[in-house]
Design a protein around this motif. Structure first.
Motif, PDB file in Angstrom:
ATOM      1  N   LYS A 141       1.619   7.725  -6.171  1.00 35.61           N
ATOM      2  CA  LYS A 141       0.690   6.817  -5.486  1.00 35.61           C
ATOM      3  C   LYS A 141       1.392   5.539  -5.051  1.00 35.61           C
ATOM      4  CE  LYS A 141      -2.614   9.713  -6.479  1.00 35.61           C
ATOM      5  NZ  LYS A 141      -3.110  10.648  -5.514  1.00 35.61           N
ATOM      6  N   LEU A 142       2.311   5.037  -5.877  1.00 38.03           N
ATOM      7  CA  LEU A 142       3.075   3.842  -5.506  1.00 38.03           C
ATOM      8  C   LEU A 142       3.876   4.081  -4.232  1.00 38.03           C
ATOM      9  CD1 LEU A 142       4.446   2.721  -8.985  1.00 38.03           C
ATOM     10  CD2 LEU A 142       2.804   1.458  -7.573  1.00 38.03           C
ATOM     11  N   LYS A 143       4.384   5.286  -4.098  1.00 41.33           N
ATOM     12  CA  LYS A 143       5.222   5.612  -2.942  1.00 41.33           C
ATOM     13  C   LYS A 143       4.432   5.719  -1.644  1.00 41.33           C
ATOM     14  CE  LYS A 143       8.997   7.684  -5.501  1.00 41.33           C
ATOM     15  NZ  LYS A 143       9.843   8.859  -5.700  1.00 41.33           N
ATOM     16  N   LYS A 144       3.124   5.515  -1.704  1.00 38.22           N
ATOM     17  CA  LYS A 144       2.290   5.520  -0.499  1.00 38.22           C
ATOM     18  C   LYS A 144       2.047   4.117   0.053  1.00 38.22           C
ATOM     19  CE  LYS A 144       0.079   9.884  -1.506  1.00 38.22           C
ATOM     20  NZ  LYS A 144      -1.113  10.673  -1.398  1.00 38.22           N
ATOM     21  N   PHE A 145       2.589   3.095  -0.630  1.00 35.55           N
ATOM     22  CA  PHE A 145       2.437   1.733  -0.119  1.00 35.55           C
ATOM     23  C   PHE A 145       3.375   1.512   1.061  1.00 35.55           C
ATOM     24  CE2 PHE A 145       0.632   0.554  -4.330  1.00 35.55           C
ATOM     25  CZ  PHE A 145      -0.511  -0.102  -3.871  1.00 35.55           C
ATOM     26  N   GLN A 146       2.846   0.796   2.070  1.00 33.74           N
ATOM     27  CA  GLN A 146       3.643   0.436   3.240  1.00 33.74           C
ATOM     28  C   GLN A 146       4.020  -1.040   3.156  1.00 33.74           C
ATOM     29  OE1 GLN A 146       0.527   1.669   5.991  1.00 33.74           O
ATOM     30  NE2 GLN A 146       1.915   3.215   6.826  1.00 33.74           N
ATOM     31  N   LEU A 175       6.867   3.139   4.907  1.00 36.67           N
ATOM     32  CA  LEU A 175       6.672   3.210   3.466  1.00 36.67           C
ATOM     33  C   LEU A 175       7.731   2.364   2.781  1.00 36.67           C
ATOM     34  CD1 LEU A 175       5.994   7.039   3.025  1.00 36.67           C
ATOM     35  CD2 LEU A 175       4.315   5.172   2.967  1.00 36.67           C
ATOM     36  N   LEU A 176       7.372   1.780   1.654  1.00 42.18           N
ATOM     37  CA  LEU A 176       8.378   1.062   0.874  1.00 42.18           C
ATOM     38  C   LEU A 176       9.447   2.055   0.443  1.00 42.18           C
ATOM     39  CD1 LEU A 176       6.051  -1.168  -1.319  1.00 42.18           C
ATOM     40  CD2 LEU A 176       7.636  -1.958   0.437  1.00 42.18           C
ATOM     41  N   PRO A 177      10.703   1.616   0.362  1.00 39.52           N
ATOM     42  CA  PRO A 177      11.768   2.551  -0.011  1.00 39.52           C
ATOM     43  C   PRO A 177      11.575   3.103  -1.428  1.00 39.52           C
ATOM     44  CG  PRO A 177      12.660   0.375   0.554  1.00 39.52           C
ATOM     45  CD  PRO A 177      11.186   0.275   0.626  1.00 39.52           C
ATOM     46  N   SER A 178      11.947   4.361  -1.621  1.00 38.02           N
ATOM     47  CA  SER A 178      11.859   5.007  -2.934  1.00 38.02           C
ATOM     48  C   SER A 178      12.605   4.230  -4.003  1.00 38.02           C
ATOM     49  CB  SER A 178      12.429   6.420  -2.872  1.00 38.02           C
ATOM     50  OG  SER A 178      11.450   7.298  -2.423  1.00 38.02           O
ATOM     51  N   GLU A 179      13.664   3.520  -3.618  1.00 36.81           N
ATOM     52  CA  GLU A 179      14.462   2.755  -4.581  1.00 36.81           C
ATOM     53  C   GLU A 179      13.630   1.689  -5.286  1.00 36.81           C
ATOM     54  OE1 GLU A 179      15.959   2.528  -0.955  1.00 36.81           O
ATOM     55  OE2 GLU A 179      16.104   4.616  -1.595  1.00 36.81           O
ATOM     56  N   CYS A 180      12.506   1.313  -4.694  1.00 31.15           N
ATOM     57  CA  CYS A 180      11.611   0.336  -5.334  1.00 31.15           C
ATOM     58  C   CYS A 180      10.953   0.918  -6.576  1.00 31.15           C
ATOM     59  CB  CYS A 180      10.510  -0.106  -4.375  1.00 31.15           C
ATOM     60  SG  CYS A 180      11.055  -1.112  -3.003  1.00 31.15           S
ATOM     61  N   VAL A 215       2.517  -4.197 -10.612  1.00 27.65           N
ATOM     62  CA  VAL A 215       1.721  -4.264  -9.384  1.00 27.65           C
ATOM     63  C   VAL A 215       0.635  -5.303  -9.597  1.00 27.65           C
ATOM     64  CG1 VAL A 215       0.201  -2.996  -7.807  1.00 27.65           C
ATOM     65  CG2 VAL A 215       2.075  -1.799  -8.968  1.00 27.65           C
ATOM     66  N   ALA A 216       0.461  -6.202  -8.634  1.00 23.62           N
ATOM     67  CA  ALA A 216      -0.641  -7.171  -8.697  1.00 23.62           C
ATOM     68  C   ALA A 216      -1.352  -7.200  -7.354  1.00 23.62           C
ATOM     69  CB  ALA A 216      -0.127  -8.559  -9.049  1.00 23.62           C
ATOM     70  N   ASN A 217      -2.678  -7.153  -7.397  1.00 24.55           N
ATOM     71  CA  ASN A 217      -3.443  -7.363  -6.173  1.00 24.55           C
ATOM     72  C   ASN A 217      -3.542  -8.877  -5.988  1.00 24.55           C
ATOM     73  OD1 ASN A 217      -5.251  -6.902  -8.568  1.00 24.55           O
ATOM     74  ND2 ASN A 217      -6.815  -7.655  -7.171  1.00 24.55           N
ATOM     75  N   THR A 218      -3.067  -9.369  -4.864  1.00 22.72           N
ATOM     76  CA  THR A 218      -2.855 -10.799  -4.669  1.00 22.72           C
ATOM     77  C   THR A 218      -3.711 -11.365  -3.543  1.00 22.72           C
ATOM     78  OG1 THR A 218      -0.994 -10.320  -3.195  1.00 22.72           O
ATOM     79  CG2 THR A 218      -0.468 -10.668  -5.528  1.00 22.72           C
ATOM     80  N   ALA A 221     -10.222   2.190  -0.971  1.00 24.08           N
ATOM     81  CA  ALA A 221      -9.094   1.591  -1.692  1.00 24.08           C
ATOM     82  C   ALA A 221      -7.829   2.422  -1.487  1.00 24.08           C
ATOM     83  CB  ALA A 221      -9.421   1.481  -3.179  1.00 24.08           C
ATOM     84  N   HIS A 222      -6.687   1.743  -1.594  1.00 23.23           N
ATOM     85  CA  HIS A 222      -5.400   2.425  -1.536  1.00 23.23           C
ATOM     86  C   HIS A 222      -5.373   3.504  -2.625  1.00 23.23           C
ATOM     87  CE1 HIS A 222      -1.123   3.114  -2.235  1.00 23.23           C
ATOM     88  NE2 HIS A 222      -0.947   2.729  -0.979  1.00 23.23           N
ATOM     89  N   PRO A 223      -4.689   4.646  -2.384  1.00 19.95           N
ATOM     90  CA  PRO A 223      -4.648   5.732  -3.365  1.00 19.95           C
ATOM     91  C   PRO A 223      -4.211   5.304  -4.773  1.00 19.95           C
ATOM     92  CG  PRO A 223      -3.745   6.488  -1.285  1.00 19.95           C
ATOM     93  CD  PRO A 223      -4.011   5.011  -1.127  1.00 19.95           C
ATOM     94  N   PHE A 224      -3.317   4.321  -4.884  1.00 22.55           N
ATOM     95  CA  PHE A 224      -2.909   3.837  -6.207  1.00 22.55           C
ATOM     96  C   PHE A 224      -4.121   3.324  -6.982  1.00 22.55           C
ATOM     97  CE2 PHE A 224      -1.843   0.185  -8.898  1.00 22.55           C
ATOM     98  CZ  PHE A 224      -0.993   0.796  -9.807  1.00 22.55           C
ATOM     99  N   PHE A 225      -4.936   2.502  -6.328  1.00 23.97           N
ATOM    100  CA  PHE A 225      -6.088   1.906  -6.999  1.00 23.97           C
ATOM    101  C   PHE A 225      -7.202   2.941  -7.219  1.00 23.97           C
ATOM    102  CE2 PHE A 225      -3.790  -1.672  -5.222  1.00 23.97           C
ATOM    103  CZ  PHE A 225      -3.682  -2.476  -6.348  1.00 23.97           C
ATOM    104  N   GLN A 226      -7.333   3.905  -6.318  1.00 19.49           N
ATOM    105  CA  GLN A 226      -8.293   4.989  -6.543  1.00 19.49           C
ATOM    106  C   GLN A 226      -7.902   5.782  -7.789  1.00 19.49           C
ATOM    107  OE1 GLN A 226      -8.465   7.339  -2.954  1.00 19.49           O
ATOM    108  NE2 GLN A 226      -9.773   5.870  -1.901  1.00 19.49           N
ATOM    109  N   ALA A 227      -6.597   6.017  -7.960  1.00 15.34           N
ATOM    110  CA  ALA A 227      -6.119   6.798  -9.104  1.00 15.34           C
ATOM    111  C   ALA A 227      -6.366   6.071 -10.425  1.00 15.34           C
ATOM    112  CB  ALA A 227      -4.631   7.109  -8.939  1.00 15.34           C
TER     113      ALA A 227
END
Length: 191
Positions: A27-32, A39-44, A52-55, A126-132
């Motif tokens: 789910k993290l790997k689905k963030f842009q 997408l954010l690089p896999s190395e992240c 992770v913080a919702n800001t 919501a983003h898939p991370f937060f849905q999960a």
């Protein structure tokens, strides 16, 4: 163990922590990245501990961006990724366009860690991370306000949830992160 001033027992009833969810890495790997569709690089995320913080820029907790940056500076070489997810879901406190948000974070708080596109963090969109979070645990784990913090270990398991009023440099947060960083393959002593 999940911390949120709510223990894992309360959140999960009689389920044991050994039921590792390991779903959050996908789910993290689905963030842009903010301002792009990339997408954010896999190395992240690969072999890293992720906070992770919702800001939000206009929140009373916004100075926590400075604490997040300091934590990132101190621990990124050991394998910590800090991820800001700007959201306008609570109190409409992130009303700006993405370029304004990025400029504010970088100019006011010298943020060097990844910032995602503005995202919904609650509700059906919501983003898939937060849905999960809600799907695999309960709504008690989902964000309740800006600057809730979610710590994911390198296996993709949710290890802690800290509420918005807990600073990222709080000793309990730092101790948990340091313990997780010590378990990363690259940080284990060579035999």
């Amino acid at each position: 163990m999940i911390n949120r001033v709510v223990t894992m027992q309360r959140v999960l009833g009689q389920r044991f922590y050994s039921e590792n969810k390991r779903v959050f890495l996908r789910k993290l790997k689905k963030f842009q990245s903010i301002g792009t569709n990339d997408l954010l690089p896999s190395e992240c995320f690969d072999n890293r501990v992720v906070l992770v913080a919702n800001t939000a820029s206009k929140c009373g907790f916004t100075p926590q961006l400075g604490s997040m940056q300091k934590l990132y500076e101190q621990r990124r070489e050991r394998g910590l990724t800090v991820l800001a997810v700007p959201s306008n879901d609570f109190g409409q406190q992130e009303p700006g366009e993405e370029d304004e948000v990025e400029k504010f974070y970088k100019n006011e708080y010298k943020v060097e860690f990844p910032i995602t596109k503005k995202s919904k963090v609650i509700g059906p969109d919501a983003h898939p991370f937060f849905q999960a979070l809600e799907e695999h645990y309960t709504s008690e784990v989902a964000p309740t306000w800006n600057f809730d913090k979610f710590i994911i270990d390198h296996t993709g398991d949710l290890r802690a949830v800290y509420p918005n009023d807990v600073d990222p440099l709080d000793p309990d947060v730092v101790e948990l992160i340091d313990g997780l960083l010590d378990t990363l393959p690259q940080n284990k002593p060579q035999k």
